[in-house]
Structure formats: C-alpha cells, structure tokens
Write a protein that holds these residues in place. Structure first.
Motif, short mmCIF file in Angstrom:
data_model
loop_
_atom_site.label_atom_id
_atom_site.label_comp_id
_atom_site.label_asym_id
_atom_site.label_seq_id
_atom_site.Cartn_x
_atom_site.Cartn_y
_atom_site.Cartn_z
N ILE A 266 0.82 -1.21 0.00
CA ILE A 266 0.00 0.00 0.00
C ILE A 266 0.86 1.27 0.00
O ILE A 266 0.63 2.20 -0.76
CB ILE A 266 -0.93 0.00 1.24
CG1 ILE A 266 -2.12 -0.91 1.01
CG2 ILE A 266 -1.41 1.40 1.57
CD1 ILE A 266 -3.17 -0.35 0.09
N VAL A 267 1.87 1.29 0.85
CA VAL A 267 2.70 2.50 1.00
C VAL A 267 3.46 2.81 -0.28
O VAL A 267 3.48 3.97 -0.75
CB VAL A 267 3.68 2.34 2.18
CG1 VAL A 267 4.71 3.47 2.18
CG2 VAL A 267 2.91 2.33 3.50
N VAL A 268 4.09 1.81 -0.88
CA VAL A 268 4.86 2.05 -2.11
C VAL A 268 3.95 2.52 -3.24
O VAL A 268 4.29 3.45 -3.98
CB VAL A 268 5.64 0.79 -2.52
CG1 VAL A 268 6.29 0.99 -3.89
CG2 VAL A 268 6.70 0.46 -1.48
N THR A 269 2.78 1.91 -3.35
CA THR A 269 1.83 2.33 -4.38
C THR A 269 1.45 3.79 -4.17
O THR A 269 1.40 4.59 -5.13
CB THR A 269 0.57 1.45 -4.35
OG1 THR A 269 0.94 0.08 -4.48
CG2 THR A 269 -0.37 1.82 -5.49
N GLY A 270 1.19 4.17 -2.93
CA GLY A 270 0.83 5.55 -2.64
C GLY A 270 1.93 6.55 -2.97
O GLY A 270 1.66 7.68 -3.38
N LEU A 271 3.19 6.11 -2.84
CA LEU A 271 4.31 7.02 -3.07
C LEU A 271 4.44 7.45 -4.53
O LEU A 271 5.08 8.48 -4.81
CB LEU A 271 5.61 6.37 -2.60
CG LEU A 271 5.79 6.28 -1.08
CD1 LEU A 271 7.07 5.52 -0.74
CD2 LEU A 271 5.83 7.67 -0.46
N TYR A 272 3.89 6.68 -5.47
CA TYR A 272 3.95 7.16 -6.86
C TYR A 272 2.60 7.64 -7.38
O TYR A 272 2.54 8.44 -8.32
CB TYR A 272 4.57 6.12 -7.80
CG TYR A 272 3.80 4.83 -8.01
CD1 TYR A 272 2.74 4.77 -8.90
CD2 TYR A 272 4.16 3.66 -7.36
CE1 TYR A 272 2.05 3.58 -9.12
CE2 TYR A 272 3.49 2.47 -7.56
CZ TYR A 272 2.43 2.44 -8.45
OH TYR A 272 1.74 1.26 -8.67
N VAL A 273 1.50 7.17 -6.81
CA VAL A 273 0.19 7.66 -7.25
C VAL A 273 -0.06 9.07 -6.74
O VAL A 273 -0.56 9.93 -7.47
CB VAL A 273 -0.95 6.72 -6.78
CG1 VAL A 273 -2.30 7.28 -7.22
CG2 VAL A 273 -0.76 5.32 -7.33
N TYR A 274 0.28 9.32 -5.48
CA TYR A 274 -0.02 10.62 -4.86
C TYR A 274 0.57 11.79 -5.64
O TYR A 274 -0.13 12.76 -5.94
CB TYR A 274 0.48 10.61 -3.41
CG TYR A 274 0.11 11.85 -2.63
CD1 TYR A 274 -1.06 11.90 -1.90
CD2 TYR A 274 0.95 12.96 -2.62
CE1 TYR A 274 -1.40 13.04 -1.17
CE2 TYR A 274 0.62 14.11 -1.91
CZ TYR A 274 -0.56 14.15 -1.19
OH TYR A 274 -0.89 15.28 -0.48
N ILE B 108 -8.54 6.26 1.09
CA ILE B 108 -8.88 4.96 0.50
C ILE B 108 -7.78 3.94 0.76
O ILE B 108 -8.05 2.76 1.02
CB ILE B 108 -9.16 5.11 -1.01
CG1 ILE B 108 -10.42 5.96 -1.22
CG2 ILE B 108 -9.35 3.74 -1.67
CD1 ILE B 108 -10.61 6.41 -2.65
N PHE B 109 -6.52 4.37 0.69
CA PHE B 109 -5.42 3.46 1.00
C PHE B 109 -5.55 2.92 2.43
O PHE B 109 -5.35 1.72 2.68
CB PHE B 109 -4.07 4.17 0.84
CG PHE B 109 -3.56 4.19 -0.57
CD1 PHE B 109 -3.45 3.02 -1.31
CD2 PHE B 109 -3.17 5.37 -1.17
CE1 PHE B 109 -2.97 3.02 -2.61
CE2 PHE B 109 -2.69 5.39 -2.47
CZ PHE B 109 -2.59 4.22 -3.18
N VAL B 110 -5.88 3.79 3.36
CA VAL B 110 -6.03 3.36 4.76
C VAL B 110 -7.17 2.36 4.89
O VAL B 110 -7.03 1.30 5.52
CB VAL B 110 -6.26 4.58 5.67
CG1 VAL B 110 -6.63 4.12 7.08
CG2 VAL B 110 -5.02 5.47 5.71
N LEU B 111 -8.31 2.67 4.28
CA LEU B 111 -9.47 1.78 4.36
C LEU B 111 -9.18 0.43 3.70
O LEU B 111 -9.60 -0.62 4.19
CB LEU B 111 -10.68 2.44 3.71
CG LEU B 111 -11.26 3.66 4.45
CD1 LEU B 111 -12.37 4.31 3.62
CD2 LEU B 111 -11.80 3.24 5.82
#
Length: 493
Positions: free
Chosen positions: A171-179, A380-383
């Motif tokens: 989740i974290v790595v995905t968020g680091l490039y989508v955000y 959404i990432f958290v949920l």
C-alpha cells in the motif's frame, strides 16, 4: 536476525520497489496541477503506455494468486474459467464501446462514467448513483490486490515479513507514486511493472518445469493422481457447463467495465492508439494466463495438500528457484499487485472529486480538485489496508463477486451509445435492478444459482427486459441531446 537468504530476497525486492518509486517520481515531475493533466494525463497516452495501463492494471492478484490457486484446486480448466471469452471479446468491446467512450470523453470533457450518465440522459443524480455502485464494487477488488501483496511477502520470506506488514508495504509504495503523479504516474509505472512481471513470469515458467524434469514430466506427475481426473473438467465444480459459461460472461463484461479502465480508455492519444492496443492486448493476456494456470496445475503433484491454494505460486517459487530467483519472483508478483491497486484507488479518488465535490460545490478550482483527490487517495489506502486485514474470502471469491457487479453496469452504460430511445428512468431501473439483484443472490434470500447458471446470467437477461419495459412508458431526454451523441458517432463502429 535476518538470514542471508532473506537478506538477498529483501534486497532485490527493495531495489525493485525503489525503481518503481523513481519511475513514478519522473512522471510526477511533468504532471501539472490541472484536472485534465493530473486525472487524465491530458489524454496523451500512446500505444505502449495505454496497452500496459490497461493490461497491467488487469493483471491483478486474480492472475498471480487466484488463477494458480484455482488450477491447483480443480485442474487446468481454470484457464478457460477466466479467459475463455474475455481475451477475444475485450478487443471487440474496446474498438466499439470503448471507442465511443473515448469520443464522448474528448468531445464533452467527461472524466468519469457518472458524468457520461448525467450528460447523456440530462440527469442530476444518476451519475452519483453510478459512482456509488462503482465504488462499492471497486473496494473489494482493491482488497484483492492488498491481500495478494500480504500473501506473497509472507510466503516468499518464510514468514519473516508477516501478512500485515507485506500488505502495508504494498500500500505504501503504491501511494508514493500515485499521490504525486496521478494518472501519468500510474501509466508510466504500469508500463514498467507490466514489463517486469511478464519477463519474470515467463522466466520461471520455463525454469520451474526444468527443475521438475521438463514440461511433459510435470504434466505426467499430475496425470497419475486419481487416474488423471484433473485432466478432465467434466463433473468437477465449478466446471459444470452452465456455470463455466456464466463465468466467461461475467469476466468478459465485468473486466471491460472496470471503472479504472473506463477512465483509461479516455486517456488514449488517438483512435490509432486504441486500434493498435486492441490488436496486441489479447496476445499479452495469453502470454500471462497460460504460465500462471499451468504452474498452479503442475503444483498439484509437487506440493500436495497445501492448506491454502492461493499460496501455490509463491510456494513453487520458494521451493524450486534459487534465492535470487525468489527475490525476482517477489518483485514480479508485487508488480502485478500494485499495477492494479494504483489505478483503482486513483479512480475512486477521481470519482469523489469530480462526481461529488465539483457537483455540489461551485468554487472547486483545478488546484482544489487535485488537492482533494490526493486527500481521498490517502483515505482509500487506509481503508483498503484495514479491509485486507479483516477479509477472510479467497482471492477468486472476492474477485468474482466484484466482476458480477461491474458486469451488470455494462448494458446501462452501453445504452448511452447504442440505444436511442433509452430514458433516464430506464437506466435508473436497470442500474438499481442489477445491483439489488446480485446482492439478493449473494447474501439474501435467493439461491446461489439458477438452473445451473450463476445468478449473473438470469439477472442480465431480466435486467434488459426491465429496461425495455420502463423505456416504453417514460420520456427520453431532449431530441437535441440525443442528436448530439448520434452526430458524434457518425461513421463510428
């Protein structure tokens, strides 16, 4: 203390994850603050990026975890169970239905399916309903990706990275490039990730059978189990003819209607881009599905009595590949997980900013829309992470339910482009009927199948009937709006 083997596996995986973040960072450097650029990459994707944006985001845990697990449980017929119709119908849908979605997105500035629904039928809240239903079906599908990340980390590190931590890293790595990168960030990283997992998958599709004694020996070992019953699908659940047909329809319609794919149809640079993508796409699907299913199938003889079939592919990798190969395999499988999660989460965030905020608040500037989209991304990432920790369904069970829900939006959306006399009321009726119906079969008082078919099939047939009846007694939108769409589709397939 970390063993040498785990250090190598984690080191290779860390390098891969870092490369993904760097690709996303490169995309973010040229991503502007406008809605069109952050949410749609200014509709600029060429053939290679669009192909992988569609293909990689479809190669989810269903491919890398669910399909091998089903093949391990029931035999090689798991291949046709998923892609018997999808690989052939998706290109047809893309060049017809998808082409029209691209046209109206470009001509009217639509970004979400909800905006298409509202505009085509001159509605105020129809798009909001559609957005809510798409969101409900996308959440469990996001969970599939997060589940897969947790499973492969735990399995390929021998439990050193537990399920909860593996899911969190995914989740974290995905968020680091989508955000920071938005749609362009997902498109560029999907291209990189798609190439990585295709290359790695094909490599250990060749290597693992060699370790067993060859392709023939791997198949013969399974053929000797129970007099070869797993070589023949007849009489084996879930491969009864009607259920097999049902699954083919569900996947073909449902996968085309993924909301993250609908948005990406509209990012194509040109019609030529769509055409070239539709030709190459089924080849890419076959190159991935054949190895994953056969590996799961061969695993029946190599790792019998595996408690959780979803673990078969990572367990085969762990058993037969050298340590550095396990690290590459973990990277490849994570590529499949993240390349689906990213598009799904970005799409839901786009729904909230476009279909809710911009609808009810007039002062939402482009900069605010992008900011709110990023806030929704984090939420959404958290949920999704919490949901993945709580869910107990298998990957296939979770995905099939979501596919059916998406598939029951196929006819209502197709009506926007192919049914002149459709009415706002008939679309409301079709959308609500499909949504309520599938839940009634899954968790309500209705049976889990209808004369051998998955409930999706009779629901789809009766949904069309309901829409036809309602359209006969309700008023269509204005003639000018109908003509507006028909003129857009002159000389179009």
């Amino acid at each position: 203390m970390i063993s040498t083997s785990n250090a190598i596996i984690l080191g290779i995986t860390a390098v891969y994850l870092l490369l993904v973040i760097l690709v996303g960072a490169a995309a973010s450097r040229i991503t502007g603050d406008s809605r069109e650029d952050f949410l749609m990459a200014s509709r600029s994707f060429g053939t290679v990026v669009l192909l992988f944006a569609l293909f990689a985001t479809n190669m989810t845990s269903v491919v890398m975890i669910g399909a091998p697990g089903l093949a391990y449980s029931t035999g090689v017929s798991a291949y046709g169970f998923f892609v018997s119709l999808f690989a052939f119908l998706f290109p047809v849908f893309l060049m017809t239905f998808g082409y029209r979605i691209w046209i109206v997105g470009k001509e009217f500035g639509h970004i979400t399916p909800g905006q298409i629904f509202n505009h085509r039928w001159e509605a105020n809240n129809l798009g909001l309903l559609v957005m809510a239903i798409f969101t409900i079906w996308t959440i469990p599908y996001i969970l599939v990706g997060v589940q897969g990340g947790g499973i492969v980390f735990e399995s390929l590190t021998g439990g050193m990275i537990p399920y909860w931590l593996g899911a969190l890293v995914t989740i974290v790595v995905t968020g680091l490039y989508v955000y920071p990168g938005g749609m362009r960030g997902t498109g560029w990283t999907n291209t990189f990730q798609g190439m990585v997992f295709m290359t790695i998958l094909l490599a250990f599709f060749i290597y693992i059978p060699i370790r067993i004694g060859g392709f023939g020996a791997a198949t013969d070992a399974v053929a000797q189990i129970n007099d070869g019953i797993l070589l023949n699908r007849e009489g084996l659940p879930p491969y009864e003819t009607r259920m097999y047909f049902s699954q083919g329809i569900i996947v073909a319609l449902g996968a085309f209607m993924f909301p993250h794919l609908i948005l990406r149809y509209m990012t194509a640079r040109s019609f030529t881009t769509l055409k070239q993508t539709s030709v190459i796409y089924p080849i890419a699907v076959l190159l991935v599905w054949v190895p994953t299913v056969l590996l799961g199938f061969w695993g029946i003889a190599q790792l019998p009595n595996l408690e959780n079939p979803d673990f078969i592919l990572p367990e085969l990798v762990f058993e037969f590949l050298p340590t550095w190969g396990v690290g590459l395999a973990l990277a490849g499988i994570l590529a499949a997980m993240m390349s689906s999660i990213d598009g799904q989460v970005l799409t839901l965030s786009t729904f909230f900013s476009e279909d809710v905020l911009r609808k009810f608040w007039d002062d939402v500037t482009d900069a605010k829309a992008v900011w709110y989209t990023r806030v929704f991304l984090v939420a959404i990432f958290v949920l999704a992470y919490v949901g993945a920790l709580l869910t107990s369904d298998t990957v296939v069970d979770t995905a099939t339910f979501a596919f059916a829900g998406y598939g029951l939006l196929f006819v209502p959306m197709a009506a926007a482009f192919y049914w002149r006399n459709s009415t706002k009321a008939s679309i409301y009726a079709g959308v609500i009927y499909g949504f309520v119906g599938i839940w009634a079969f899954e968790y309500g008082p209705l049976p889990p199948e209808v004369v051998g078919f998955h409930p999706f099939v009779p629901l789809l047939a009766t949904q069309i009937l309901v829409m036809l009846v309602v359209a006969q007694v309700t008023a269509p939108p204005s003639e000018s709006r109908i003509n507006e769409y028909e003129e857009s589709f002159e000389d179009v397939w």
